[in-house]
Write a protein that holds these residues in place. Structure first.
Motif, PDB file in Angstrom:
ATOM      1  N   SER A 169     -12.038  16.599   5.606  1.00 31.89           N
ATOM      2  CA  SER A 169     -12.371  15.248   5.163  1.00 31.89           C
ATOM      3  C   SER A 169     -11.185  14.600   4.469  1.00 31.89           C
ATOM      4  CB  SER A 169     -13.573  15.276   4.206  1.00 31.89           C
ATOM      5  OG  SER A 169     -13.272  16.045   3.051  1.00 31.89           O
ATOM      6  N   GLY A 170     -11.167  13.267   4.498  1.00 33.95           N
ATOM      7  CA  GLY A 170     -10.094  12.509   3.884  1.00 33.95           C
ATOM      8  C   GLY A 170      -9.420  11.623   4.918  1.00 33.95           C
ATOM      9  N   HIS A 171      -9.114  10.400   4.529  1.00 36.60           N
ATOM     10  CA  HIS A 171      -8.546   9.435   5.467  1.00 36.60           C
ATOM     11  C   HIS A 171      -7.248   9.934   6.082  1.00 36.60           C
ATOM     12  CE1 HIS A 171      -7.615   5.458   7.140  1.00 36.60           C
ATOM     13  NE2 HIS A 171      -6.377   5.648   6.712  1.00 36.60           N
ATOM     14  N   PHE A 172      -6.388  10.526   5.273  1.00 34.70           N
ATOM     15  CA  PHE A 172      -5.098  10.994   5.764  1.00 34.70           C
ATOM     16  C   PHE A 172      -5.128  12.452   6.197  1.00 34.70           C
ATOM     17  CE2 PHE A 172      -3.803   7.484   2.865  1.00 34.70           C
ATOM     18  CZ  PHE A 172      -3.196   6.673   3.807  1.00 34.70           C
ATOM     19  N   ILE A 173      -5.812  13.274   5.420  1.00 33.13           N
ATOM     20  CA  ILE A 173      -5.680  14.709   5.663  1.00 33.13           C
ATOM     21  C   ILE A 173      -6.490  15.189   6.866  1.00 33.13           C
ATOM     22  CG2 ILE A 173      -7.562  15.677   4.248  1.00 33.13           C
ATOM     23  CD1 ILE A 173      -5.385  17.626   3.156  1.00 33.13           C
ATOM     24  N   ALA A 174      -7.609  14.551   7.156  1.00 31.29           N
ATOM     25  CA  ALA A 174      -8.444  15.025   8.265  1.00 31.29           C
ATOM     26  C   ALA A 174      -7.695  15.022   9.598  1.00 31.29           C
ATOM     27  CB  ALA A 174      -9.726  14.191   8.357  1.00 31.29           C
ATOM     28  N   MET A 207       0.832  -1.201   0.000  1.00 30.59           N
ATOM     29  CA  MET A 207       0.000   0.000   0.000  1.00 30.59           C
ATOM     30  C   MET A 207       0.870   1.256   0.000  1.00 30.59           C
ATOM     31  SD  MET A 207      -1.232   2.592   2.193  1.00 30.59           S
ATOM     32  CE  MET A 207      -1.280   1.956   3.866  1.00 30.59           C
ATOM     33  N   GLU A 208       1.913   1.270   0.799  1.00 28.82           N
ATOM     34  CA  GLU A 208       2.803   2.424   0.855  1.00 28.82           C
ATOM     35  C   GLU A 208       3.520   2.636  -0.475  1.00 28.82           C
ATOM     36  OE1 GLU A 208       4.081   2.550   5.563  1.00 28.82           O
ATOM     37  OE2 GLU A 208       5.008   1.062   4.248  1.00 28.82           O
ATOM     38  N   ARG A 209       3.925   1.550  -1.126  1.00 30.39           N
ATOM     39  CA  ARG A 209       4.570   1.677  -2.443  1.00 30.39           C
ATOM     40  C   ARG A 209       3.604   2.288  -3.452  1.00 30.39           C
ATOM     41  NH1 ARG A 209       6.339  -3.631  -1.058  1.00 30.39           N
ATOM     42  NH2 ARG A 209       8.556  -3.651  -0.458  1.00 30.39           N
ATOM     43  N   ARG A 210       2.348   1.902  -3.380  1.00 28.81           N
ATOM     44  CA  ARG A 210       1.344   2.445  -4.300  1.00 28.81           C
ATOM     45  C   ARG A 210       1.151   3.948  -4.071  1.00 28.81           C
ATOM     46  NH1 ARG A 210      -1.892  -1.245  -3.431  1.00 28.81           N
ATOM     47  NH2 ARG A 210      -3.252  -0.290  -1.871  1.00 28.81           N
ATOM     48  N   LEU A 211       1.097   4.343  -2.821  1.00 26.09           N
ATOM     49  CA  LEU A 211       0.958   5.764  -2.511  1.00 26.09           C
ATOM     50  C   LEU A 211       2.177   6.556  -2.996  1.00 26.09           C
ATOM     51  CD1 LEU A 211      -0.446   5.622   1.149  1.00 26.09           C
ATOM     52  CD2 LEU A 211      -1.728   6.087  -0.947  1.00 26.09           C
ATOM     53  N   LEU A 212       3.366   6.009  -2.790  1.00 23.37           N
ATOM     54  CA  LEU A 212       4.590   6.708  -3.196  1.00 23.37           C
ATOM     55  C   LEU A 212       4.699   6.818  -4.710  1.00 23.37           C
ATOM     56  CD1 LEU A 212       7.154   5.254  -0.630  1.00 23.37           C
ATOM     57  CD2 LEU A 212       6.185   7.557  -0.684  1.00 23.37           C
ATOM     58  N   VAL A 217      -0.729  19.011  -0.100  1.00 29.46           N
ATOM     59  CA  VAL A 217      -0.994  18.451  -1.431  1.00 29.46           C
ATOM     60  C   VAL A 217      -0.706  16.953  -1.438  1.00 29.46           C
ATOM     61  CG1 VAL A 217      -0.320  18.510  -3.860  1.00 29.46           C
ATOM     62  CG2 VAL A 217      -0.558  20.645  -2.587  1.00 29.46           C
ATOM     63  N   ALA A 218       0.400  16.540  -0.820  1.00 29.90           N
ATOM     64  CA  ALA A 218       0.748  15.121  -0.771  1.00 29.90           C
ATOM     65  C   ALA A 218      -0.349  14.304  -0.085  1.00 29.90           C
ATOM     66  CB  ALA A 218       2.077  14.935  -0.049  1.00 29.90           C
ATOM     67  N   LEU A 219      -0.874  14.815   1.020  1.00 32.59           N
ATOM     68  CA  LEU A 219      -1.926  14.095   1.737  1.00 32.59           C
ATOM     69  C   LEU A 219      -3.200  14.001   0.907  1.00 32.59           C
ATOM     70  CD1 LEU A 219      -1.341  15.659   5.266  1.00 32.59           C
ATOM     71  CD2 LEU A 219      -0.887  13.288   4.611  1.00 32.59           C
ATOM     72  N   ARG A 220      -3.518  15.043   0.152  1.00 33.55           N
ATOM     73  CA  ARG A 220      -4.705  15.002  -0.694  1.00 33.55           C
ATOM     74  C   ARG A 220      -4.538  13.989  -1.834  1.00 33.55           C
ATOM     75  NH1 ARG A 220      -7.328  20.691  -2.098  1.00 33.55           N
ATOM     76  NH2 ARG A 220      -9.099  19.295  -2.364  1.00 33.55           N
ATOM     77  N   ILE A 221      -3.338  13.894  -2.380  1.00 28.40           N
ATOM     78  CA  ILE A 221      -3.074  12.877  -3.400  1.00 28.40           C
ATOM     79  C   ILE A 221      -3.214  11.483  -2.801  1.00 28.40           C
ATOM     80  CG2 ILE A 221      -1.279  11.883  -4.890  1.00 28.40           C
ATOM     81  CD1 ILE A 221      -0.178  14.760  -5.206  1.00 28.40           C
ATOM     82  N   MET A 222      -2.662  11.298  -1.609  1.00 29.23           N
ATOM     83  CA  MET A 222      -2.776  10.004  -0.947  1.00 29.23           C
ATOM     84  C   MET A 222      -4.231   9.617  -0.710  1.00 29.23           C
ATOM     85  SD  MET A 222       0.420  10.555   1.694  1.00 29.23           S
ATOM     86  CE  MET A 222      -0.206   9.382   2.907  1.00 29.23           C
ATOM     87  N   ASP A 223      -5.058  10.580  -0.324  1.00 24.04           N
ATOM     88  CA  ASP A 223      -6.481  10.296  -0.117  1.00 24.04           C
ATOM     89  C   ASP A 223      -7.168   9.865  -1.409  1.00 24.04           C
ATOM     90  OD1 ASP A 223      -6.730  10.667   2.622  1.00 24.04           O
ATOM     91  OD2 ASP A 223      -7.077  12.821   2.451  1.00 24.04           O
ATOM     92  N   GLN A 224      -6.742  10.416  -2.524  1.00 22.98           N
ATOM     93  CA  GLN A 224      -7.364  10.084  -3.806  1.00 22.98           C
ATOM     94  C   GLN A 224      -7.091   8.649  -4.238  1.00 22.98           C
ATOM     95  OE1 GLN A 224      -6.016  13.036  -6.615  1.00 22.98           O
ATOM     96  NE2 GLN A 224      -7.562  14.525  -6.005  1.00 22.98           N
ATOM     97  N   VAL A 225      -5.930   8.119  -3.881  1.00 20.76           N
ATOM     98  CA  VAL A 225      -5.555   6.774  -4.356  1.00 20.76           C
ATOM     99  C   VAL A 225      -5.634   5.714  -3.258  1.00 20.76           C
ATOM    100  CG1 VAL A 225      -4.072   7.747  -6.142  1.00 20.76           C
ATOM    101  CG2 VAL A 225      -3.085   7.152  -3.926  1.00 20.76           C
ATOM    102  N   TYR A 226      -5.993   6.113  -2.046  1.00 16.76           N
ATOM    103  CA  TYR A 226      -6.021   5.166  -0.925  1.00 16.76           C
ATOM    104  C   TYR A 226      -7.120   4.121  -1.104  1.00 16.76           C
ATOM    105  CZ  TYR A 226      -6.490   3.487   3.888  1.00 16.76           C
ATOM    106  OH  TYR A 226      -6.571   2.705   5.020  1.00 16.76           O
ATOM    107  N   GLU A 227      -6.745   2.850  -0.923  1.00 18.61           N
ATOM    108  CA  GLU A 227      -7.704   1.746  -1.051  1.00 18.61           C
ATOM    109  C   GLU A 227      -7.711   0.848   0.176  1.00 18.61           C
ATOM    110  OE1 GLU A 227      -6.534  -0.240  -4.621  1.00 18.61           O
ATOM    111  OE2 GLU A 227      -7.331   1.328  -5.954  1.00 18.61           O
ATOM    112  N   GLY A 228      -7.247   1.375   1.293  1.00 25.17           N
ATOM    113  CA  GLY A 228      -7.216   0.584   2.516  1.00 25.17           C
ATOM    114  C   GLY A 228      -5.809   0.126   2.857  1.00 25.17           C
TER     115      GLY A 228
END
Length: 347
Positions: A184-189, A76-81, A233-244
């Motif tokens: 809102s957002g899994h990471f950014i909130a 998951m971390e590799r996908r976010l990076l 911005v990084a956290l918002r990108i991570m929220d867009q692609v996060y799948e658990g």
């Protein structure tokens, strides 16, 4: 202490060389999860501790609410990076779309403040167009720092007291503040309010360091704010692609810091920030003696801000933070770190 360091650094059961051990007085344990620095017969010197522990690891793990227990990233971390690297290196439009636009009055004011002959009457007219900026101006000039017997309610009087240099800092601070109010957002909130606290602490450290080192405070202050915009911005990108999944690696923390700085540079270029600000950000990964004074100030202010926030939130013992500050910045580091708490209301 060794066990905590090994867990933090993903070192398993590796041992600390005997040469790095030093006798020290017994100290009480620090906040939960972070033992005190000196423990009898099993202690690290301040310089050894500083070399072993990355403050970014401590801060990012807390900011993201993660238990950083391994060194290598999971799938998951590799996908976010990969998503962060792709956007930070190629897609300026995608980056700037994730950053709210500044109110029109902000760039107008900053342009006016470049004119050394601009009048307070003209600045007053522009400040009055933005209620949020006006409220921030009056709050600052009526703070305990100025020790006035009577409240100031007139804009021109407030500007005369504040001065144009401090007005530049205030305008920049107000312009960036909405970026840290994401809800809102899994990471950014959960991370946004922690980033806001860091931005405040770093801004105060920046002003104190600029005074001690005789560096223009405005460009350094802009650099500190812009660096944290890249994290938003990084956290918002991570929220867009996060799948658990769960964050767990120190490697991810390090890579996130690098990608966030790249995103900051893209935003700064799009917003046409001064070259000195962009140069300071570009030099953050080098830590070379030849780095610009603004880059060196930004690096130290960022570290001091992180130390302060970690201590306030029970993630680091105060004694440890002071040792870090001294090793990071010598007399400047310890003096400016000690100014953070009593002057926090001024940011």
């Amino acid at each position: 202490m060794k066990r905590w360091l090994h867990r933090l650094l993903g070192m398993g059961t590796a041992s600390v060389p005997k040469a790095e051990m030093t006798e020290a007085p017994q100290m009480q344990p620090g906040p939960k999860g972070f033992p005190a620095t000196r423990i009898r017969d099993d202690a690290l010197s301040a310089s050894t501790l500083h070399a072993a522990v990355d403050i970014d690891h401590l801060y990012f793990a807390w900011m993201l609410g993660m238990e950083a227990s391994v060194s290598e990233p999971n799938d998951m971390e590799r996908r976010l990076l990969r998503a962060l690297e792709r956007i930070s290196s190629t897609d300026t439009q995608a980056v700037t779309a994730l950053v709210p636009r500044m109110p029109a009055v902000i760039p107008m004011l900053l342009h006016s403040l470049r004119d050394k002959d601009v009048s307070n009457a003209r600045l007053s007219e522009q400040v009055a167009r933005d209620p949020v900026l006006l409220a921030a101006l009056l709050k600052q000039v009526n703070s305990s720092y100025y020790r006035r017997n009577e409240a100031i309610t007139n804009i021109e009087q407030a500007l005369a007291l504040l001065g144009q240099n401090n007005l530049r800092l205030l305008v920049a601070s107000v312009a960036f503040k909405p970026l840290f109010n994401m809800q809102s957002g899994h990471f950014i909130a959960p991370a946004a309010p922690r980033l806001s606290a860091l931005s405040t602490a770093t801004a105060i450290a920046c002003r104190a360091l600029a005074t001690r080192r005789q560096v223009g405070p405005f460009e350094a202050f802009l650099a500190t704010l812009l660096q944290n915009v890249g994290l938003i911005v990084a956290l918002r990108i991570m929220d867009q692609v996060y799948e658990g999944g769960e964050l767990q690696s120190l490697s991810f923390c390090s890579s996130l810091a690098i990608e966030a700085r790249r995103l900051s540079l893209r935003v700064g270029r799009e917003w046409q920030f001064p070259p000195a600000v962009l140069q300071a950000l570009a030099e953050q990964d080098s830590a070379a003696a030849a780095d610009s004074p603004v880059a060196q100030l930004l690096r130290l202010a960022d570290r001091l801000g992180k130390l302060h926030v970690l201590v306030l939130n029970g993630q680091l013992a105060a004694e440890e933070a002071e040792e870090f500050a001294a090793v990071e910045g010598g007399a400047d580091g310890i003096a400016c770190y000690r100014q953070l708490t009593p002057r926090e209301e001024e940011a």
